[in-house]
Enzyme design. Sequence first.
Site, mmCIF file in Angstrom:
data_model
loop_
_atom_site.group_PDB
_atom_site.id
_atom_site.type_symbol
_atom_site.label_atom_id
_atom_site.label_comp_id
_atom_site.label_asym_id
_atom_site.label_seq_id
_atom_site.Cartn_x
_atom_site.Cartn_y
_atom_site.Cartn_z
ATOM 1 N N GLY A 10 0.833 -1.204 0.000
ATOM 2 C CA GLY A 10 0.000 0.000 0.000
ATOM 3 C C GLY A 10 0.869 1.255 0.000
ATOM 4 N N GLY A 12 -0.469 4.341 0.082
ATOM 5 C CA GLY A 12 -1.339 5.443 0.514
ATOM 6 C C GLY A 12 -0.647 6.209 1.639
ATOM 7 C CG PHE A 13 -2.609 9.476 3.585
ATOM 8 C CD1 PHE A 13 -1.961 10.687 3.433
ATOM 9 C CD2 PHE A 13 -3.859 9.320 3.000
ATOM 10 C CE1 PHE A 13 -2.526 11.725 2.723
ATOM 11 C CE2 PHE A 13 -4.445 10.352 2.284
ATOM 12 C CZ PHE A 13 -3.781 11.553 2.142
ATOM 13 C CB VAL A 78 -0.898 -7.949 -1.805
ATOM 14 C CG1 VAL A 78 -0.935 -8.986 -0.699
ATOM 15 C CG2 VAL A 78 0.529 -7.457 -2.020
ATOM 16 C CD GLU A 174 -14.619 17.969 2.768
ATOM 17 O OE1 GLU A 174 -13.972 18.706 3.510
ATOM 18 O OE2 GLU A 174 -14.114 17.003 2.170
ATOM 19 C CG ASP A 303 -8.609 4.264 6.420
ATOM 20 O OD1 ASP A 303 -8.218 4.982 7.360
ATOM 21 O OD2 ASP A 303 -9.218 4.702 5.426
ATOM 22 C CB ALA A 318 -5.007 11.431 6.064
ATOM 23 C CD GLN A 319 -2.062 14.332 10.625
ATOM 24 O OE1 GLN A 319 -1.235 13.779 11.335
ATOM 25 N NE2 GLN A 319 -1.727 15.184 9.681
HETATM 26 C C1 LIG Z 1 -13.437 10.721 -0.330
HETATM 27 C C2 LIG Z 1 -12.576 10.665 0.895
HETATM 28 C C3 LIG Z 1 -12.317 11.829 1.609
HETATM 29 C C4 LIG Z 1 -11.522 11.800 2.755
HETATM 30 N N1 LIG Z 1 -11.274 12.959 3.425
HETATM 31 C C5 LIG Z 1 -10.438 12.942 4.485
HETATM 32 C C6 LIG Z 1 -10.088 14.153 5.151
HETATM 33 O O1 LIG Z 1 -10.549 15.234 4.772
HETATM 34 N N2 LIG Z 1 -9.227 14.078 6.188
HETATM 35 C C7 LIG Z 1 -8.693 12.884 6.601
HETATM 36 O O2 LIG Z 1 -7.889 12.872 7.540
HETATM 37 N N3 LIG Z 1 -9.016 11.730 6.012
HETATM 38 C C8 LIG Z 1 -9.869 11.742 4.966
HETATM 39 N N4 LIG Z 1 -10.196 10.562 4.344
HETATM 40 C C9 LIG Z 1 -9.679 9.301 4.904
HETATM 41 C C10 LIG Z 1 -8.234 9.066 4.517
HETATM 42 O O3 LIG Z 1 -8.064 9.248 3.141
HETATM 43 C C11 LIG Z 1 -7.847 7.671 4.949
HETATM 44 O O4 LIG Z 1 -7.994 7.575 6.336
HETATM 45 C C12 LIG Z 1 -6.409 7.365 4.569
HETATM 46 O O5 LIG Z 1 -6.257 7.374 3.177
HETATM 47 C C13 LIG Z 1 -5.982 6.004 5.129
HETATM 48 O O6 LIG Z 1 -4.676 5.750 4.751
HETATM 49 P P1 LIG Z 1 -4.214 4.255 4.472
HETATM 50 O O7 LIG Z 1 -2.757 4.320 4.191
HETATM 51 O O8 LIG Z 1 -4.708 3.372 5.548
HETATM 52 O O9 LIG Z 1 -5.002 3.830 3.174
HETATM 53 P P2 LIG Z 1 -5.018 4.497 1.734
HETATM 54 O O10 LIG Z 1 -4.495 5.881 1.765
HETATM 55 O O11 LIG Z 1 -6.369 4.247 1.207
HETATM 56 O O12 LIG Z 1 -3.961 3.614 0.935
HETATM 57 C C14 LIG Z 1 -4.157 2.258 0.683
HETATM 58 C C15 LIG Z 1 -3.282 1.889 -0.499
HETATM 59 O O13 LIG Z 1 -3.229 0.479 -0.577
HETATM 60 C C16 LIG Z 1 -3.367 0.074 -1.919
HETATM 61 N N5 LIG Z 1 -3.934 -1.271 -1.886
HETATM 62 C C17 LIG Z 1 -5.102 -1.657 -1.341
HETATM 63 N N6 LIG Z 1 -5.264 -2.989 -1.455
HETATM 64 C C18 LIG Z 1 -4.173 -3.444 -2.101
HETATM 65 C C19 LIG Z 1 -3.753 -4.726 -2.536
HETATM 66 N N7 LIG Z 1 -4.484 -5.812 -2.325
HETATM 67 N N8 LIG Z 1 -2.567 -4.837 -3.183
HETATM 68 C C20 LIG Z 1 -1.806 -3.748 -3.417
HETATM 69 N N9 LIG Z 1 -2.163 -2.508 -3.033
HETATM 70 C C21 LIG Z 1 -3.318 -2.359 -2.389
HETATM 71 C C22 LIG Z 1 -4.304 1.115 -2.512
HETATM 72 O O14 LIG Z 1 -4.170 1.177 -3.920
HETATM 73 C C23 LIG Z 1 -3.830 2.385 -1.815
HETATM 74 O O15 LIG Z 1 -2.815 3.032 -2.538
HETATM 75 C C24 LIG Z 1 -10.983 10.562 3.203
HETATM 76 C C25 LIG Z 1 -11.247 9.396 2.480
HETATM 77 C C26 LIG Z 1 -12.027 9.441 1.338
HETATM 78 C C27 LIG Z 1 -12.284 8.180 0.565
#
Ligand SMILES: Cc1cc2nc3c(=O)[nH]c(=O)nc-3n(C[C@H](O)[C@H](O)[C@H](O)COP(=O)(O)OP(=O)(O)OC[C@H]3O[C@@H](n4cnc5c(N)ncnc54)[C@H](O)[C@@H]3O)c2cc1C
Length: 438
Positions: A10, A12-13, A78, A174, A303, A318-319
């Site tokens: 992943g 992401g954040f 994965v 939003e 998440d 995200a934080q």
């Molecule tokens: C529309 C929207 C608005 C939001 N607004 C806010 C906000 O204003 N403030 C805030 O704090 N939070 C906000 N959030 C929540 C925030 O984006 C999440 O809490 C944050 O992204 C979580 O981070 P993460 O690293 O857990 O997952 P993510 O950032 O979702 O990253 C997960 C990554 O894993 C990858 N992945 C997933 N499954 C697999 C797999 N099987 N194999 C390979 N790669 C994989 C995905 O492609 C992705 O790149 C928002 C979310 C959404 C959807």
Amino acid sequence: MAQTKIMIVGGGFGGLAAAKALKNTPAEITLIDRTNHHLFQPLLYQVATAVLTPSQIATPIRSILRNQKNVTVILGEVTGVDNGKKCVFVTDADRQNVSIAYDYLILATGATHSYFGHNEFEAFAPGLKSLADAEAARNKILQAFELAEAEDDPTLHRDLLTFILVGAGPTGVEMAGALAVLVRTSLKSEFRRIDPASARIVLVDMAPRVLGPFSEELSKAAKIRLEKLGVEVRLGHSVEQIDADGIMVAGERIASKTVIWTAGVAPSPAGKWLNVETDRAGRVRIQKDLTVPGHVEIFVVGDTASLDQNGKPLPGVAQVAMQQGRYAGKLIHNRIVGNPPPPPFSYFDKGSMAVVGKGFAVLQSGKVQVSGFGAWLTWAAVHLQFLATSSLRLGVFLQWAWTYVTGQRGDRLIVNHHGSEVAKPAPDSAVKPTFAGR
Ligand SMILES: Cc1cc2nc3c(=O)[nH]c(=O)nc-3n(C[C@H](O)[C@H](O)[C@H](O)COP(=O)(O)OP(=O)(O)OC[C@H]3O[C@@H](n4cnc5c(N)ncnc54)[C@H](O)[C@@H]3O)c2cc1C
């Protein structure tokens, strides 16, 4: 001696923060993501409502990590983990379930939509989680205006120009605010047969108030603001049905051709891959050092993880993901170089914000609760700061300034990936002779 292998799933954040925290670690790090980009999800709604382009909120992961020589980025999905043999299974365009070994594993695979057991809603009410989702929502919204302009029968305009958002959390609020600004300002004076400002925007939630995680006062301020923008806010009733013609809520049918799901989320299947304890939502229960019980080498962050602090589960924001990713990276670094471990993870809550239309936001941080233009400026500054690169920060800042002053949007293109911008009618729908004789 072979270097320690660290696998991050992943980008992401959470995953990206972990990779960056391992910058100076003598290890072979592999980051796998099923997309090639890091996505700034908090601004997805701005792509869906045509303010920003997709490339303004996403950056290729390998470009972000280009100077970090100990990381290899792999584009692949994965599909499982063998925590006994310490390997993950990866599928890409060429290969199925290839096993890749790890010494340390960080799972940061995020969440997806949850339709609360009503998966049949998905076909009619797509969610907003990926760039593709946001582009699809933008296409659908803009196409509704095109269809209405071409439609001779004014009684059909109402369905086409009714937009429903299911879920009045931050994303729904939003999105509703941005949609109201789009129809009342940006699209004004561009159509001849319809008045875009007459569009009906309905925000529905079973909760008794909008922005549940915020204080009652800020939630009230957000609702008043939405209503001033012309958004109909319907609370206290869950949606009973969603189909091609609209929704049923509290026994009433609201006809609409555009319904967007902005309600629940469900975690990735990380808990199933690991076969470990999860919470009721399916998130992996982790310990204070973010490892999975019984596996000192497996970390789950963001998440897809569940951790309580002060008796309450940490929110899916995200934080939390960034702070957990950073912590997991630091702990692994310390183990590898022989430093003592950091103290148990503790989330530092910097506060929450949500925008409600142009120049208005609500902000809650500790005892501070603010709404209005000042909160909006803070929201803008914080979001710019957290974009992945300086070029994104500059591009988004200029676009916001331009949109604020002129009302013009960054990306109002309807992009149909099948080549034509005219959606094909469903096989059984009668083709209406709308343009005949004109
Ligand atoms: C529309 C929207 C608005 C939001 N607004 C806010 C906000 O204003 N403030 C805030 O704090 N939070 C906000 N959030 C929540 C925030 O984006 C999440 O809490 C944050 O992204 C979580 O981070 P993460 O690293 O857990 O997952 P993510 O950032 O979702 O990253 C997960 C990554 O894993 C990858 N992945 C997933 N499954 C697999 C797999 N099987 N194999 C390979 N790669 C994989 C995905 O492609 C992705 O790149 C928002 C979310 C959404 C959807």
